[in-house]
Design an enzyme around this catalytic site. Structure first.
Site, short mmCIF file in Angstrom:
data_model
loop_
_atom_site.label_atom_id
_atom_site.label_comp_id
_atom_site.label_asym_id
_atom_site.label_seq_id
_atom_site.Cartn_x
_atom_site.Cartn_y
_atom_site.Cartn_z
N TYR A 206 -19.91 -24.15 -4.08
CA TYR A 206 -19.90 -22.69 -4.24
C TYR A 206 -20.27 -22.01 -2.92
O TYR A 206 -19.58 -21.09 -2.47
CB TYR A 206 -20.87 -22.30 -5.34
CG TYR A 206 -21.08 -20.81 -5.47
CD1 TYR A 206 -20.10 -19.99 -5.99
CD2 TYR A 206 -22.28 -20.23 -5.06
CE1 TYR A 206 -20.28 -18.62 -6.09
CE2 TYR A 206 -22.48 -18.86 -5.17
CZ TYR A 206 -21.48 -18.07 -5.69
OH TYR A 206 -21.67 -16.71 -5.78
N VAL A 275 -20.26 -9.58 -0.46
CA VAL A 275 -21.42 -8.97 0.19
C VAL A 275 -21.40 -9.09 1.72
O VAL A 275 -22.28 -8.56 2.39
CB VAL A 275 -22.75 -9.53 -0.37
CG1 VAL A 275 -22.91 -9.17 -1.83
CG2 VAL A 275 -22.84 -11.04 -0.16
#
Length: 321
Positions: A206, A275
């Site tokens: 991830y 982000v």
């Protein structure tokens, strides 16, 4: 004067007008970056230039438009969730994928653990939040984490039409060293049987796909493929059309974290933010858009990028609603 020449001149004038408008919007919006903040909880992301702002527009029929900081590299972060969801759907089909992750939006922050504890069964609400993306990552086919990542990277390179795409080791290690919340989500999901296998390997995968490095041009190309229902500019079918419809649906309902509802009303374009400051946008049958502006609002979305897409949508009537 020949009609074709007239049409060509008219088209060129339209492009120049649009280019001028993009530059004007960037100049107007860029100072607002002072009101945002960098995602310093991932230390390496705190090194970005908070004043950067750029946009690339890749129409299905027309010339590419680019303005601002369009060649600045940044990492996909949560935008990579679009790619891993598509790959998991191609690997297993929707029934298997959505037995591990839900289809509903959430009003909670993207890294919240609250709903996992409250929901029965305790599976993540959707693939666009961190818990959901971790669960989806665990489903990618491959004999080990390296093979799984190579498959993600291979699909990413094809979708972005860029064989040089790789990941930032600096950002990866920055996430690895500070990603305790994501580990907590993963360990909780293993305890509730949402995921299986080695948690550290799954979380590492991830972190690694979040660290894939791109530019606005790359995002616009990805948006193009989604807008063209899985076909690239050469007409190659890179993902099934039904997968792009699922992805578009999640981008509309969940793609901008817990600011997705407001974004749908004010902008109305399927989009996914990260982000690091990127926003992937895709207008079905019209265009792909890549935006970069690392200063974030309180929801974790690019503060200038959201405003830029709002102006673009209003001026060009791009809302799908």
């Amino acid at each position: 004067m020949d009609n074709e020449i007239v049409k060509g001149m008219s088209s060129m004038l339209q492009v120049l007008t649009k280019q001028k408008r993009l530059k004007q919007w960037i100049n107007e919006i860029q100072p607002i970056s002072k009101k945002g903040r960098l995602a310093t909880y991932i230390p390496q992301l705190g090194t970005a230039n908070p004043d950067a702002l750029g946009i690339v527009i890749c129409p299905l029929d027309g010339d590419v438009l680019a303005e601002g900081n369009t060649s600045t590299p940044f990492t996909l972060q949560s935008i990579s969730k679009v790619i891993t969801l598509a790959l998991a759907l191609m690997d297993h089909g929707p029934d298997k994928v959505f037995s591990h992750v839900g289809m509903e939006p959430t009003g909670d922050p993207f890294n919240s653990i609250v709903k996992l504890e409250m929901m029965k069964p305790s599976k993540p609400l959707n693939p666009m939040i961190n818990a959901g993306a971790i669960a989806v990552s665990s489903l990618i086919k491959g004999k080990n984490a390296d093979e799984k990542f190579e498959r993600i990277l291979d699909l990413t390179r094809k979708l972005l039409n860029n064989p040089g795409i790789t990941y930032s080791e600096d950002v990866y290690w920055s996430e690895w060293e500070t990603g305790d919340r994501n580990r907590a989500l993963a360990y909780f999901m293993r305890e509730t049987k949402v995921i299986e296998g080695d948690v550290e390997e799954i979380v590492s995968l991830y972190f690694k796909h979040c660290s894939i490095e791109v530019t606005c041009f790359d995002l616009a190309q990805l948006g193009y493929v989604l807008a063209n229902y899985g076909r690239n500019q050469r007409g190659e079918q890179l993902m099934p059309a039904d997968v792009t419809r699922v992805v578009h649906s999640f981008m509309v309902t969940c793609g901008m974290y817990n600011g997705s509802g407001e974004f749908a009303i004010k902008v109305g374009i399927p989009a996914k933010s990260g982000v690091a400051g990127g926003i992937l946008a895709s207008v079905p049958q019209k265009m792909g858009i890549g935006v970069y502006g690392p200063a974030l609002n309180e929801k974790g979305n690019s503060i200038c990028g959201v405003l830029l897409l709002q102006k673009l949508s209003e001026a060009w009537n791009l809302s799908i609603f």
